[in-house]
Design a protein around this motif. Structure first.
Motif, PDB file in Angstrom:
ATOM      1  N   ASN A   1       0.816  -1.208   0.000  1.00 41.12           N
ATOM      2  CA  ASN A   1       0.000   0.000   0.000  1.00 41.12           C
ATOM      3  C   ASN A   1       0.851   1.261   0.000  1.00 41.12           C
ATOM      4  OD1 ASN A   1      -2.319  -1.578   0.093  1.00 41.12           O
ATOM      5  ND2 ASN A   1      -2.479  -1.494   2.319  1.00 41.12           N
ATOM      6  N   GLU A   2       1.934   1.255   0.767  1.00 39.56           N
ATOM      7  CA  GLU A   2       2.767   2.446   0.893  1.00 39.56           C
ATOM      8  C   GLU A   2       3.649   2.669  -0.333  1.00 39.56           C
ATOM      9  OE1 GLU A   2       2.511   4.656   3.091  1.00 39.56           O
ATOM     10  OE2 GLU A   2       1.383   3.705   4.712  1.00 39.56           O
ATOM     11  N   THR A   3       4.080   1.589  -0.973  1.00 37.52           N
ATOM     12  CA  THR A   3       4.995   1.718  -2.109  1.00 37.52           C
ATOM     13  C   THR A   3       4.274   1.756  -3.444  1.00 37.52           C
ATOM     14  OG1 THR A   3       5.268  -0.694  -2.268  1.00 37.52           O
ATOM     15  CG2 THR A   3       6.832   0.512  -0.865  1.00 37.52           C
ATOM     16  N   GLY A   4       3.031   1.258  -3.475  1.00 38.22           N
ATOM     17  CA  GLY A   4       2.301   1.211  -4.743  1.00 38.22           C
ATOM     18  C   GLY A   4       2.610  -0.019  -5.565  1.00 38.22           C
ATOM     19  N   MET A   5       3.414  -0.942  -5.015  1.00 37.17           N
ATOM     20  CA  MET A   5       3.734  -2.176  -5.739  1.00 37.17           C
ATOM     21  C   MET A   5       2.494  -3.057  -5.806  1.00 37.17           C
ATOM     22  SD  MET A   5       7.530  -3.045  -4.190  1.00 37.17           S
ATOM     23  CE  MET A   5       7.683  -4.527  -5.195  1.00 37.17           C
TER      24      MET A   5
END
Length: 282
Positions: A47-51
């Motif tokens: 969620n934080e990295t967008g992966m």
């Protein structure tokens, strides 16, 4: 880039090598080979990295990016707390062990770091021929930290610690007074300290070359393509020949079937009833 930076420091230009007085550098060739030859925590990282897909195999790239940013004294994202960074490091460490070791470690080592180890062993043997390689002082391989881990896993000397920038695994070849050769290994991962010695399991730190080769032989692939089950050109040729034969047989069967059908259609009609008045009745 790392190789070029290291070589710039090793070989500063002198005399006629200086082509620009404002640039203390000279071009040095670098040889490469073609390319052809816990879930909730992971969800938070995604969620934080967008992966799209964060797995044990890919989470190390997140930690590696943060590790590089931290090494360059950059501000880390607000979600990267010390606890998060520590958990990422643990996952990365386990991911490396999962990739290079744990299950079938020796077999993995043969197919991963064993390839580089094979080159190093051959170059050590070549260097023992002093008359033929009297000017050879250094062979340097520039690679990634994953390459270093794979090599150290093959040697069974990996200490499970993230290798910082400019880390170096050293192999030193010595000729003893009795004429025999020995190998010593060191690992330098801190610029302010001397490299610390590495001891190959089953040998002393100063290991005879013959013993070194004996101990590392199981970690070197004899036929990498065969052991990896990579289809070779020979197998490809056999496949094409097989397909061609099957295609030819299928074509002959089709021709045979068409021939039979043609002959059946071309045969004269059989018995038919003819009425008394000469008209044919079906």
């Amino acid at each position: 880039m790392s190789a070029e930076a290291n070589l710039a420091g090793l070989y500063p230009p002198d005399g006629q090598q200086v082509f620009n007085p404002n640039i203390s550098w000279q071009p040095i060739p670098v040889h490469t080979v073609p390319e052809s030859e816990e879930r909730r925590f992971l969800q938070m990282v995604a969620n934080e990295t967008g992966m799209q897909d964060v797995t044990l195999e890919s989470v190390w790239s997140v930690y590696d990016t943060l590790f590089c940013e931290q090494a360059h004294k950059m501000d880390l994202p607000v979600w990267v707390t010390p606890d998060v960074l520590n958990q990422l490091k643990q996952l990365k460490d386990f991911g490396f062990e999962f990739l290079f070791g744990i299950h079938n470690r020796v077999e993995k080592a043969r197919l991963q770091g064993g390839v580089l180890l094979d080159h190093i062993r051959k170059n050590l043997i070549k260097a023992t021929n002093v008359s033929a390689h009297q000017n050879l002082k250094l062979l340097a391989y520039s690679a990634h930290d994953t390459t270093l881990v794979a090599l150290q896993m093959a040697l069974d000397v990996y200490n499970k610690i993230q290798a910082p920038y400019a880390s170096c695994h050293l192999f030193e070849l010595y000729q003893e007074d009795d004429g025999n050769f020995s190998v010593e290994m060191f690992f330098r991962n801190e610029s302010g300290k001397e490299p610390f010695p590495l001891t190959l399991p089953g040998c002393q730190h100063k290991c005879s070359l013959q013993r070194f080769l004996e101990l590392t032989d199981p970690a070197v692939p004899q036929d990498w393509e065969q052991e990896c089950r990579v289809p070779s050109s020979v197998h490809d040729t056999e496949l094409f020949v097989g397909l061609a034969v099957c295609g030819s047989i299928l074509l002959l069967l089709i021709i045979l079937l068409l021939t039979v059908l043609f002959r059946i259609q071309s045969q004269p009609p059989g018995y038919r009833h003819v009425s008394n008045d000469g008209e044919e009745q079906a």
